[in-house]
Design a protein around this motif. Structure first.
Motif, mmCIF file in Angstrom:
data_model
loop_
_atom_site.group_PDB
_atom_site.id
_atom_site.type_symbol
_atom_site.label_atom_id
_atom_site.label_comp_id
_atom_site.label_asym_id
_atom_site.label_seq_id
_atom_site.Cartn_x
_atom_site.Cartn_y
_atom_site.Cartn_z
ATOM 1 N N ASP A 62 0.886 -1.170 0.000
ATOM 2 C CA ASP A 62 0.000 0.000 0.000
ATOM 3 C C ASP A 62 0.918 1.212 0.000
ATOM 4 O O ASP A 62 1.624 1.468 0.983
ATOM 5 C CB ASP A 62 -0.901 -0.013 1.245
ATOM 6 C CG ASP A 62 -1.946 1.109 1.229
ATOM 7 O OD1 ASP A 62 -1.667 2.178 0.637
ATOM 8 O OD2 ASP A 62 -3.024 0.921 1.806
ATOM 9 N N VAL A 63 0.935 1.953 -1.117
ATOM 10 C CA VAL A 63 1.964 2.969 -1.267
ATOM 11 C C VAL A 63 1.440 4.191 -2.009
ATOM 12 O O VAL A 63 0.638 4.080 -2.942
ATOM 13 C CB VAL A 63 3.194 2.364 -2.007
ATOM 14 C CG1 VAL A 63 2.821 1.898 -3.409
ATOM 15 C CG2 VAL A 63 4.363 3.334 -2.052
ATOM 16 N N ASP A 64 1.889 5.362 -1.573
ATOM 17 C CA ASP A 64 1.595 6.627 -2.243
ATOM 18 C C ASP A 64 2.712 6.882 -3.258
ATOM 19 O O ASP A 64 3.868 7.067 -2.879
ATOM 20 C CB ASP A 64 1.541 7.757 -1.209
ATOM 21 C CG ASP A 64 1.132 9.099 -1.817
ATOM 22 O OD1 ASP A 64 1.264 9.265 -3.048
ATOM 23 O OD2 ASP A 64 0.712 9.994 -1.063
ATOM 24 N N LEU A 65 2.351 6.891 -4.533
ATOM 25 C CA LEU A 65 3.328 7.061 -5.611
ATOM 26 C C LEU A 65 3.266 8.440 -6.247
ATOM 27 O O LEU A 65 3.750 8.637 -7.360
ATOM 28 C CB LEU A 65 3.109 5.982 -6.680
ATOM 29 C CG LEU A 65 3.268 4.530 -6.215
ATOM 30 C CD1 LEU A 65 2.929 3.571 -7.353
ATOM 31 C CD2 LEU A 65 4.683 4.269 -5.710
ATOM 32 N N SER A 66 2.686 9.403 -5.540
ATOM 33 C CA SER A 66 2.470 10.723 -6.134
ATOM 34 C C SER A 66 3.772 11.372 -6.590
ATOM 35 O O SER A 66 3.791 12.111 -7.583
ATOM 36 C CB SER A 66 1.745 11.643 -5.149
ATOM 37 O OG SER A 66 2.462 11.764 -3.932
ATOM 38 N N ASP A 110 1.675 -12.076 -3.386
ATOM 39 C CA ASP A 110 0.918 -13.025 -2.583
ATOM 40 C C ASP A 110 -0.181 -12.360 -1.760
ATOM 41 O O ASP A 110 -0.862 -13.023 -0.972
ATOM 42 C CB ASP A 110 1.858 -13.807 -1.648
ATOM 43 C CG ASP A 110 2.651 -12.904 -0.702
ATOM 44 O OD1 ASP A 110 2.340 -11.697 -0.605
ATOM 45 O OD2 ASP A 110 3.592 -13.418 -0.049
ATOM 46 N N SER A 111 -0.362 -11.050 -1.945
ATOM 47 C CA SER A 111 -1.398 -10.314 -1.220
ATOM 48 C C SER A 111 -1.766 -9.072 -2.019
ATOM 49 O O SER A 111 -1.019 -8.647 -2.906
ATOM 50 C CB SER A 111 -0.910 -9.934 0.182
ATOM 51 O OG SER A 111 0.278 -9.158 0.111
ATOM 52 N N PRO A 112 -2.911 -8.449 -1.730
ATOM 53 C CA PRO A 112 -3.368 -7.295 -2.513
ATOM 54 C C PRO A 112 -2.467 -6.072 -2.350
ATOM 55 O O PRO A 112 -1.720 -5.940 -1.378
ATOM 56 C CB PRO A 112 -4.772 -7.023 -1.955
ATOM 57 C CG PRO A 112 -5.196 -8.299 -1.321
ATOM 58 C CD PRO A 112 -3.939 -8.912 -0.773
ATOM 59 N N SER A 113 -2.594 -5.168 -3.326
ATOM 60 C CA SER A 113 -1.851 -3.906 -3.309
ATOM 61 C C SER A 113 -2.787 -2.751 -3.608
ATOM 62 O O SER A 113 -3.768 -2.903 -4.348
ATOM 63 C CB SER A 113 -0.728 -3.911 -4.355
ATOM 64 O OG SER A 113 0.276 -4.856 -4.046
ATOM 65 N N THR A 114 -2.459 -1.591 -3.045
ATOM 66 C CA THR A 114 -3.147 -0.346 -3.371
ATOM 67 C C THR A 114 -2.098 0.678 -3.750
ATOM 68 O O THR A 114 -1.192 0.984 -2.961
ATOM 69 C CB THR A 114 -3.976 0.170 -2.176
ATOM 70 O OG1 THR A 114 -4.948 -0.819 -1.813
ATOM 71 C CG2 THR A 114 -4.692 1.462 -2.549
ATOM 72 N N LEU A 115 -2.195 1.195 -4.960
ATOM 73 C CA LEU A 115 -1.282 2.223 -5.466
ATOM 74 C C LEU A 115 -2.044 3.534 -5.505
ATOM 75 O O LEU A 115 -3.050 3.647 -6.190
ATOM 76 C CB LEU A 115 -0.761 1.837 -6.850
ATOM 77 C CG LEU A 115 -0.237 0.395 -7.013
ATOM 78 C CD1 LEU A 115 0.349 0.193 -8.407
ATOM 79 C CD2 LEU A 115 0.779 0.048 -5.938
ATOM 80 N N ALA A 125 -3.458 9.924 -9.907
ATOM 81 C CA ALA A 125 -4.537 10.277 -10.836
ATOM 82 C C ALA A 125 -3.990 10.958 -12.086
ATOM 83 O O ALA A 125 -4.556 10.832 -13.177
ATOM 84 C CB ALA A 125 -5.551 11.180 -10.141
ATOM 85 N N HIS A 126 -2.856 11.674 -11.942
ATOM 86 C CA HIS A 126 -2.283 12.402 -13.087
ATOM 87 C C HIS A 126 -1.786 11.466 -14.188
ATOM 88 O O HIS A 126 -1.541 11.908 -15.313
ATOM 89 C CB HIS A 126 -1.139 13.308 -12.618
ATOM 90 C CG HIS A 126 0.000 12.577 -11.965
ATOM 91 N ND1 HIS A 126 -0.069 12.069 -10.696
ATOM 92 C CD2 HIS A 126 1.243 12.260 -12.421
ATOM 93 C CE1 HIS A 126 1.076 11.481 -10.384
ATOM 94 N NE2 HIS A 126 1.893 11.582 -11.422
ATOM 95 N N ASP A 173 -7.692 7.833 -7.477
ATOM 96 C CA ASP A 173 -6.316 8.307 -7.666
ATOM 97 C C ASP A 173 -5.306 7.182 -7.835
ATOM 98 O O ASP A 173 -4.124 7.365 -7.569
ATOM 99 C CB ASP A 173 -5.893 9.205 -6.500
ATOM 100 C CG ASP A 173 -5.684 8.426 -5.204
ATOM 101 O OD1 ASP A 173 -6.231 7.311 -5.088
ATOM 102 O OD2 ASP A 173 -4.967 8.938 -4.318
ATOM 103 N N GLY A 174 -5.774 6.012 -8.288
ATOM 104 C CA GLY A 174 -4.808 4.945 -8.453
ATOM 105 C C GLY A 174 -5.421 3.620 -8.826
ATOM 106 O O GLY A 174 -6.417 3.559 -9.555
ATOM 107 N N LEU A 175 -4.810 2.548 -8.295
ATOM 108 C CA LEU A 175 -5.221 1.184 -8.647
ATOM 109 C C LEU A 175 -5.314 0.326 -7.397
ATOM 110 O O LEU A 175 -4.548 0.490 -6.441
ATOM 111 C CB LEU A 175 -4.199 0.548 -9.597
ATOM 112 C CG LEU A 175 -3.982 1.191 -10.963
ATOM 113 C CD1 LEU A 175 -2.815 0.520 -11.685
ATOM 114 C CD2 LEU A 175 -5.246 1.124 -11.816
#
Length: 446
Positions: free
Chosen positions: A326-330, A347-352, A356-357, A385-387
């Motif tokens: 789970d990471v902020d890639l701004s 092996d587990s879900p991710s949140t990016l 949004a840009h 703002d992501g995936l």
């Protein structure tokens, strides 16, 4: 093979039968090369760029500056001719500034740095300069640069689109001064004004009015490179006013610049170590840098790898397992495609988050990643703002690139672990990494 067949052909992404163990020499940074070319073209004396990236984007920048009257001489030592094609140790570009002039026509391709950094340079030229490019370039926003230059007194014909094609009517000089812009869609709007600002009669004060500002490391890179050529820059990072950058008028010094390896282009090779549980060494990884790609050390370590910076370079090893993140890639949005590809194999879900840009990049990268990973059996959904990526068993199939170099490398990463992935138009990697397929297969010893 014709050009059209190259762009429609499907490249079988190599499947890794075991752990990789390779040293991969990555060519020079596109971001540093193109900023270095602009600053050298605006200098009061000749300068050198050593080990520049030689790719579609950087050649477009060089050709554009030549169209404005700048001389750029390319040299490759005979002992390094083979690696010189992608910015090897034997290549250097001599940049000899001249009076900027029109009329001229500039082909930007689909290079954000060219379409955004050069209109302020064209405002300093004597005569009209027309900008045109690939069809996708017409969809990418330029309003931040166009509106700012108009506010500073430049005449620009764009039929009110705030996008290409357009013509900048250079007056030979620009007063400069204070300007407000919304750079929420691209930090390049700010870098574009800062790079030319030492040549403005009053310098520039740029105030960002938007709610967000992506890719701050690229602005830091611009500021550091400006200071290296003698410019005085006040910025938020060093105690200045928040969201305000000031550049004083001054001469730009000619310098001898050695371009760092492109750390963002190292991403797929580091990902290969992570995906296969192997080891990859990237020589000449800088100990200190403003490149966004340096964040890969932390991000890929959190996803299951390990790294060490040694005299040989960055040594990255995979553990044989990939963890979700789970990471902020701004600040490092350009890394999103490669991170998404690795996350699809975790092996587990991710949140990016914070990207949004990316909907306004070479393609709508969020929609493209969602469509292509899901097309291989994945479970990816877009957020505001992501995936959000939920790993599932993937299968082979065609991975479309949308003329986006980072989509091509993302699909190749997945292909390491999923047999039968075919990359449509892998030739688009020539934008920043012309020898990608050769480097990839050599890494795998295919």
């Amino acid at each position: 093979m014709t050009e059209s067949s190259v762009h429609t052909a499907h490249w079988p992404a190599p499947y890794a039968s075991g752990a990789v163990d390779a040293t991969v020499t990555v060519p020079g940074s596109k971001s540093v090369t193109n900023r270095g070319l602009v600053l050298a073209a605006l200098a009061a004396e000749p300068g050198w760029l050593r080990r520049p990236l030689r790719s579609r984007d950087t050649l477009l920048m060089a050709d554009a500056l030549r169209a404005l009257g700048v001389r750029i001489e390319e040299t490759v030592s005979s002992s390094s001719a083979a690696v010189g094609a992608t910015g090897g140790t034997g290549e250097a570009w001599r940049v000899i500034p001249a009076g900027l002039h029109g009329p001229a026509t500039i082909d930007v391709g689909n290079a954000g740095t060219v379409m955004r950094f050069l209109p302020p340079v064209a405002a300093l030229a004597d005569g009209p300069v027309r900008f045109d490019g690939d069809p996708r370039s017409y969809e990418r926003p330029l309003h931040g640069v166009v509106d700012a230059l108009r506010a500073l007194g430049t005449r620009i014909d764009d039929d009110g689109r705030g996008a290409l094609p357009l013509t900048v009517h250079g007056g030979g000089a620009l007063d400069g001064g204070r300007v407000e812009i919304d750079a929420s869609s691209s930090s390049q709007f700010i870098s574009a004004l800062l790079l030319s600002a030492p040549r403005f009669n009053q310098g520039v004060e740029v105030r960002h009015t938007g709610a967000t500002l992506p890719s701050l490391p690229h602005i830091r890179m611009t500021v550091d490179m400006l200071r290296a050529v003698g410019a005085q820059v006040d910025e938020p990072e060093t105690g200045g006013e928040p969201n305000v950058w000031r550049v004083s008028p001054s001469a730009v010094l000619g310098r001898d610049l050695t371009v760092e390896p492109d750390l963002s282009n190292a991403q797929p090779f580091l990902a290969a170590a992570l995906v296969t549980g192997g080891r990859v060494t990237i020589p000449d990884w800088p100990a200190h840098t403003t490149q966004p790609g340096d964040a890969l050390r932390e991000i890929f370590t959190a996803m299951g790898g390990g790294c060490e910076l040694t005299e040989r370079g960055l040594e990255f090893t995979g553990s044989g397992r990939i963890h979700g993140i789970d990471v902020d890639l701004s600040e490092v949005g350009e890394l999103t495609p490669g991170i998404a590809a690795v996350a699809a194999l975790a092996d587990s879900p991710s949140t990016l988050r914070g990207v949004a840009h990316l909907r306004l990049h070479e393609t709508d990268r969020l929609a493209a990643l969602t469509a292509e990973i899901n097309g291989l059996g994945g479970d990816v959904s877009e957020t505001d703002d992501g995936l959000r990526i939920r790993p599932r068993p993937l299968h082979g199939g065609v991975f479309h690139t949308y003329d986006d170099h980072r989509m091509a490398t993302a699909g190749s990463i997945i292909g390491l672990a999923v047999d039968g992935v075919q990359i449509e138009n892998v030739a688009t990697t020539a934008k920043t990494l012309p020898d990608f397929t050769e480097m990839w297969t050599e890494m795998l010893k295919v």
